[in-house]
Design a protein around this motif. Structure first.
Motif, PDB file in Angstrom:
ATOM      1  N   GLY A 264      33.769  15.251 -25.041  1.00 40.72           N
ATOM      2  CA  GLY A 264      33.513  14.463 -23.774  1.00 40.72           C
ATOM      3  C   GLY A 264      31.999  14.179 -23.522  1.00 40.72           C
ATOM      4  O   GLY A 264      31.521  12.989 -23.087  1.00 40.72           O
ATOM      5  N   LEU A 265      31.211  15.119 -23.870  1.00 47.33           N
ATOM      6  CA  LEU A 265      29.803  14.893 -23.563  1.00 47.33           C
ATOM      7  C   LEU A 265      29.375  14.113 -24.732  1.00 47.33           C
ATOM      8  O   LEU A 265      28.413  13.189 -24.344  1.00 47.33           O
ATOM      9  CB  LEU A 265      29.031  16.295 -23.565  1.00 47.33           C
ATOM     10  CG  LEU A 265      29.514  17.256 -22.533  1.00 47.33           C
ATOM     11  CD1 LEU A 265      28.788  18.765 -22.617  1.00 47.33           C
ATOM     12  CD2 LEU A 265      29.006  16.761 -21.182  1.00 47.33           C
ATOM     13  N   VAL A 266      29.881  14.097 -25.832  1.00 48.23           N
ATOM     14  CA  VAL A 266      29.209  13.153 -26.882  1.00 48.23           C
ATOM     15  C   VAL A 266      29.860  11.897 -26.415  1.00 48.23           C
ATOM     16  O   VAL A 266      28.806  10.666 -26.587  1.00 48.23           O
ATOM     17  CB  VAL A 266      29.662  13.418 -28.338  1.00 48.23           C
ATOM     18  CG1 VAL A 266      29.596  12.369 -29.431  1.00 48.23           C
ATOM     19  CG2 VAL A 266      29.242  14.764 -28.683  1.00 48.23           C
ATOM     20  N   VAL A 267      30.825  11.588 -25.918  1.00 44.46           N
ATOM     21  CA  VAL A 267      31.308  10.188 -25.497  1.00 44.46           C
ATOM     22  C   VAL A 267      30.486   9.664 -24.505  1.00 44.46           C
ATOM     23  O   VAL A 267      29.980   8.671 -24.351  1.00 44.46           O
ATOM     24  CB  VAL A 267      32.684  10.141 -25.124  1.00 44.46           C
ATOM     25  CG1 VAL A 267      33.204   8.852 -24.494  1.00 44.46           C
ATOM     26  CG2 VAL A 267      33.878  10.482 -26.032  1.00 44.46           C
ATOM     27  N   GLU A 268      30.318  10.503 -23.277  1.00 41.00           N
ATOM     28  CA  GLU A 268      29.121  10.308 -22.214  1.00 41.00           C
ATOM     29  C   GLU A 268      27.892   9.797 -22.845  1.00 41.00           C
ATOM     30  O   GLU A 268      27.372   8.761 -22.481  1.00 41.00           O
ATOM     31  CB  GLU A 268      29.185  11.313 -21.276  1.00 41.00           C
ATOM     32  CG  GLU A 268      28.283  11.048 -20.300  1.00 41.00           C
ATOM     33  CD  GLU A 268      27.898  12.240 -19.344  1.00 41.00           C
ATOM     34  OE1 GLU A 268      28.782  12.688 -18.496  1.00 41.00           O
ATOM     35  OE2 GLU A 268      26.909  12.877 -19.506  1.00 41.00           O
ATOM     36  N   ARG A 269      27.518  10.372 -23.719  1.00 35.12           N
ATOM     37  CA  ARG A 269      26.005  10.336 -24.374  1.00 35.12           C
ATOM     38  C   ARG A 269      25.881   8.904 -25.071  1.00 35.12           C
ATOM     39  O   ARG A 269      25.114   7.979 -24.869  1.00 35.12           O
ATOM     40  CB  ARG A 269      25.221  11.464 -25.059  1.00 35.12           C
ATOM     41  CG  ARG A 269      24.820  12.583 -24.459  1.00 35.12           C
ATOM     42  CD  ARG A 269      23.932  13.443 -24.984  1.00 35.12           C
ATOM     43  NE  ARG A 269      24.585  13.843 -26.296  1.00 35.12           N
ATOM     44  CZ  ARG A 269      25.253  14.717 -26.621  1.00 35.12           C
ATOM     45  NH1 ARG A 269      25.686  15.607 -25.530  1.00 35.12           N
ATOM     46  NH2 ARG A 269      25.739  15.228 -27.915  1.00 35.12           N
ATOM     47  N   ARG A 270      26.978   8.681 -25.968  1.00 32.92           N
ATOM     48  CA  ARG A 270      27.074   7.440 -26.731  1.00 32.92           C
ATOM     49  C   ARG A 270      27.110   6.187 -25.798  1.00 32.92           C
ATOM     50  O   ARG A 270      26.626   5.160 -25.858  1.00 32.92           O
ATOM     51  CB  ARG A 270      27.885   7.416 -27.553  1.00 32.92           C
ATOM     52  CG  ARG A 270      28.005   8.581 -28.907  1.00 32.92           C
ATOM     53  CD  ARG A 270      26.881   8.335 -29.618  1.00 32.92           C
ATOM     54  NE  ARG A 270      26.716   9.492 -30.519  1.00 32.92           N
ATOM     55  CZ  ARG A 270      25.840  10.236 -30.271  1.00 32.92           C
ATOM     56  NH1 ARG A 270      24.993  10.429 -29.397  1.00 32.92           N
ATOM     57  NH2 ARG A 270      25.504  11.434 -31.128  1.00 32.92           N
ATOM     58  N   ILE A 271      28.009   6.340 -24.682  1.00 34.10           N
ATOM     59  CA  ILE A 271      28.264   5.443 -23.936  1.00 34.10           C
ATOM     60  C   ILE A 271      27.140   4.843 -23.082  1.00 34.10           C
ATOM     61  O   ILE A 271      26.691   3.896 -22.837  1.00 34.10           O
ATOM     62  CB  ILE A 271      29.471   5.439 -22.951  1.00 34.10           C
ATOM     63  CG1 ILE A 271      30.712   5.633 -23.679  1.00 34.10           C
ATOM     64  CG2 ILE A 271      29.541   4.210 -21.993  1.00 34.10           C
ATOM     65  CD1 ILE A 271      32.127   5.824 -23.104  1.00 34.10           C
ATOM     66  N   PHE A 272      26.404   6.060 -22.644  1.00 32.81           N
ATOM     67  CA  PHE A 272      25.069   5.949 -21.907  1.00 32.81           C
ATOM     68  C   PHE A 272      23.825   5.150 -22.800  1.00 32.81           C
ATOM     69  O   PHE A 272      23.436   4.207 -22.091  1.00 32.81           O
ATOM     70  CB  PHE A 272      24.543   7.505 -21.411  1.00 32.81           C
ATOM     71  CG  PHE A 272      23.228   7.145 -20.737  1.00 32.81           C
ATOM     72  CD1 PHE A 272      23.201   7.276 -19.138  1.00 32.81           C
ATOM     73  CD2 PHE A 272      22.031   7.205 -21.345  1.00 32.81           C
ATOM     74  CE1 PHE A 272      22.099   7.217 -18.660  1.00 32.81           C
ATOM     75  CE2 PHE A 272      20.838   7.146 -20.546  1.00 32.81           C
ATOM     76  CZ  PHE A 272      20.944   6.819 -19.503  1.00 32.81           C
ATOM     77  N   GLN A 273      23.946   5.567 -23.961  1.00 37.11           N
ATOM     78  CA  GLN A 273      23.140   5.191 -24.863  1.00 37.11           C
ATOM     79  C   GLN A 273      23.160   3.244 -25.085  1.00 37.11           C
ATOM     80  O   GLN A 273      22.238   2.793 -25.206  1.00 37.11           O
ATOM     81  CB  GLN A 273      23.043   5.782 -26.329  1.00 37.11           C
ATOM     82  CG  GLN A 273      22.466   7.182 -26.007  1.00 37.11           C
ATOM     83  CD  GLN A 273      22.839   8.159 -26.969  1.00 37.11           C
ATOM     84  OE1 GLN A 273      23.732   7.966 -28.107  1.00 37.11           O
ATOM     85  NE2 GLN A 273      22.471   9.447 -26.975  1.00 37.11           N
ATOM     86  N   ILE A 274      24.579   3.169 -25.268  1.00 36.32           N
ATOM     87  CA  ILE A 274      24.953   1.572 -25.294  1.00 36.32           C
ATOM     88  C   ILE A 274      24.432   0.732 -23.909  1.00 36.32           C
ATOM     89  O   ILE A 274      23.797  -0.219 -23.963  1.00 36.32           O
ATOM     90  CB  ILE A 274      26.367   1.464 -25.527  1.00 36.32           C
ATOM     91  CG1 ILE A 274      26.886   2.016 -26.719  1.00 36.32           C
ATOM     92  CG2 ILE A 274      26.786   0.059 -25.156  1.00 36.32           C
ATOM     93  CD1 ILE A 274      28.112   2.216 -27.155  1.00 36.32           C
ATOM     94  N   LEU A 275      24.763   1.595 -22.785  1.00 37.87           N
ATOM     95  CA  LEU A 275      24.383   0.967 -21.553  1.00 37.87           C
ATOM     96  C   LEU A 275      22.749   0.567 -21.418  1.00 37.87           C
ATOM     97  O   LEU A 275      22.297  -0.126 -20.891  1.00 37.87           O
ATOM     98  CB  LEU A 275      24.783   1.528 -20.288  1.00 37.87           C
ATOM     99  CG  LEU A 275      26.453   1.497 -20.047  1.00 37.87           C
ATOM    100  CD1 LEU A 275      26.778   2.632 -18.950  1.00 37.87           C
ATOM    101  CD2 LEU A 275      26.770   0.134 -19.810  1.00 37.87           C
ATOM    102  N   ALA A 276      21.873   1.818 -22.021  1.00 48.76           N
ATOM    103  CA  ALA A 276      20.433   1.872 -21.970  1.00 48.76           C
ATOM    104  C   ALA A 276      20.180   0.433 -22.569  1.00 48.76           C
ATOM    105  O   ALA A 276      18.928   0.032 -22.297  1.00 48.76           O
ATOM    106  CB  ALA A 276      19.924   3.162 -22.485  1.00 48.76           C
ATOM    107  N   GLY A 277      20.714   0.022 -23.484  1.00 56.33           N
ATOM    108  CA  GLY A 277      20.148  -1.334 -23.941  1.00 56.33           C
ATOM    109  C   GLY A 277      20.911  -2.785 -23.519  1.00 56.33           C
ATOM    110  O   GLY A 277      20.527  -3.558 -24.067  1.00 56.33           O
ATOM    111  N   SER A 278      21.366  -2.437 -22.498  1.00 57.57           N
ATOM    112  CA  SER A 278      22.108  -3.806 -21.882  1.00 57.57           C
ATOM    113  C   SER A 278      21.039  -4.505 -20.999  1.00 57.57           C
ATOM    114  O   SER A 278      20.212  -4.003 -20.399  1.00 57.57           O
ATOM    115  CB  SER A 278      23.531  -3.135 -20.992  1.00 57.57           C
ATOM    116  OG  SER A 278      22.815  -2.790 -19.960  1.00 57.57           O
ATOM    117  N   GLU A 279      21.532  -5.838 -20.850  1.00 52.65           N
ATOM    118  CA  GLU A 279      20.687  -6.746 -20.264  1.00 52.65           C
ATOM    119  C   GLU A 279      20.657  -6.090 -18.739  1.00 52.65           C
ATOM    120  O   GLU A 279      19.847  -6.287 -17.721  1.00 52.65           O
ATOM    121  CB  GLU A 279      21.282  -8.183 -20.297  1.00 52.65           C
ATOM    122  CG  GLU A 279      20.988  -8.820 -21.793  1.00 52.65           C
ATOM    123  CD  GLU A 279      21.160 -10.079 -22.002  1.00 52.65           C
ATOM    124  OE1 GLU A 279      21.254 -10.878 -20.843  1.00 52.65           O
ATOM    125  OE2 GLU A 279      21.753 -10.395 -23.156  1.00 52.65           O
TER     126      GLU A 279
END
Ligand code: CO8
Length: 264
Positions: free
Chosen positions: A229-244
């Motif tokens: 779950g922590l990996v899922v959280e970090r990956r999604i966070f990392q995707i959001l970090a690149g969002s407009e």
């Protein structure tokens, strides 16, 4: 689109971008029959596909019930083989939970029993009227929960209460449901819809991709180990970090203004 057993309303400002879906069989306490399922599948698919709609509220018509269960009269004579071969009840989860990535709230306005309690628990969270009552009384009919009650109720309130409710069929009132973690909030009966729509409008005003992402992360907590779950959280966070929307959200904060979201 017109529906037989539900009503669907897209809310104008100030409730912008919110779809209100109402179970509309008050004469049967909004019992869930196969037409209700077809109507809900269509309504949720339309909500999901409409970029202008960002959060939904599901409630029951009438003063008494959210939904008093699966329609006992429709199912009483159904052969066991049909339940098995149709994988009966599976489409509720596949369409309303798995295929609906946008957030939705159950506004429980009265009885939420059996399939009605299970339907409410498919929502991302429940806001309950102070008159709401929750229960899994299937045992009294010689059966057991079939739309997720034994699993989602146990995850929500823990083994002791879930086991007691399933084995005795007793109902939990709104105050106990809030204490037990089944509902997010209890509000006076008269203001339930206003409160639920207000909450939905708050969510609808958030950056839409971040709303979907937050939902996906929290749901992962129910389906994975802590490490996964922590990996899922970090990956999604990392995707959001690149969002407009992340760039816009941070610029808006610095410039002391509201963000203007692109949903990307
Ligand atoms: N299905 C069909 N009709 C229903 C249901 C239901 N789940 N619940 C209520 N109704 C109908 C009643 O039959 C009644 O219709 P009518 O006026 O034609 O007789 C109308 O709604 C009003 O209900 P009541 O007169 O009973 O209203 P009360 O205020 O006296 O009581 C209760 C309210 C306590 C909620 C009561 O209606 C009740 O106990 N309902 C059933 C609750 C229940 O057991 N729910 C679980 C259903 S089982 C399930 O969800 C999964 C398994 C499905 C069965 C599978 C069989 C193989």
């Amino acid at each position: 689109m017109t529906y037989e057993t539900i009503t669907v309303e897209q809310r104008p400002e100030p409730h912008g971008a919110v779809t209100l879906i109402t179970l509309n069989r008050p004469q049967a306490l909004n019992a869930l029959n196969s037409q209700v399922l077809e109507d809900l599948i269509a309504a949720f698919a339309a909500f999901e596909a409409d970029d202008g709609q960002r959060c939904a509220v599901l409630t029951g018509s009438g003063d008494k019930a959210f939904a008093a269960g699966a329609d006992i009269k429709e199912m009483a004579d159904k052969p066991a083989a049909d339940f098995y071969l149709d994988d009966f009840f599976a489409r509720w989860t596949s369409h309303l939970v798995k295929a609906t990535r946008k957030p939705w709230i159950a506004a429980v306005n009265g009885f939420a029993l059996g399939g009605g309690c299970e339907l409410a628990m498919m929502a991302d969270f429940i806001i309950a009227s102070d008159k709401a009552k929750f229960g899994q009384p299937e045992i009294k009919l010689g059966v057991a929960p079939g739309m997720g009650g034994s699993q989602r109720l146990t995850r929500a309130v823990g083994k002791a209460k879930a086991m007691e409710m399933c084995l005795t069929g007793r109902m939990m009132d709104a105050a106990e449901a809030e204490r037990s973690g089944l509902v997010a909030r209890v509000v006076p009966h008269e203001s339930l819809l206003d409160e639920a729509l207000k909450t939905a409008a708050t969510i609808a005003a958030m950056p839409p991709m971040a709303a979907i992402a937050n939902k996906e992360m929290v749901n992962a907590a129910f389906e994975t180990t802590l490490d996964q779950g922590l990996v899922v959280e970090r990956r999604i966070f990392q995707i959001l970090a690149g969002s407009e929307d992340k760039a816009e959200g941070m610029a808006a904060f610095v410039e002391k203004r509201e963000g203007r979201w692109k949903g990307r």
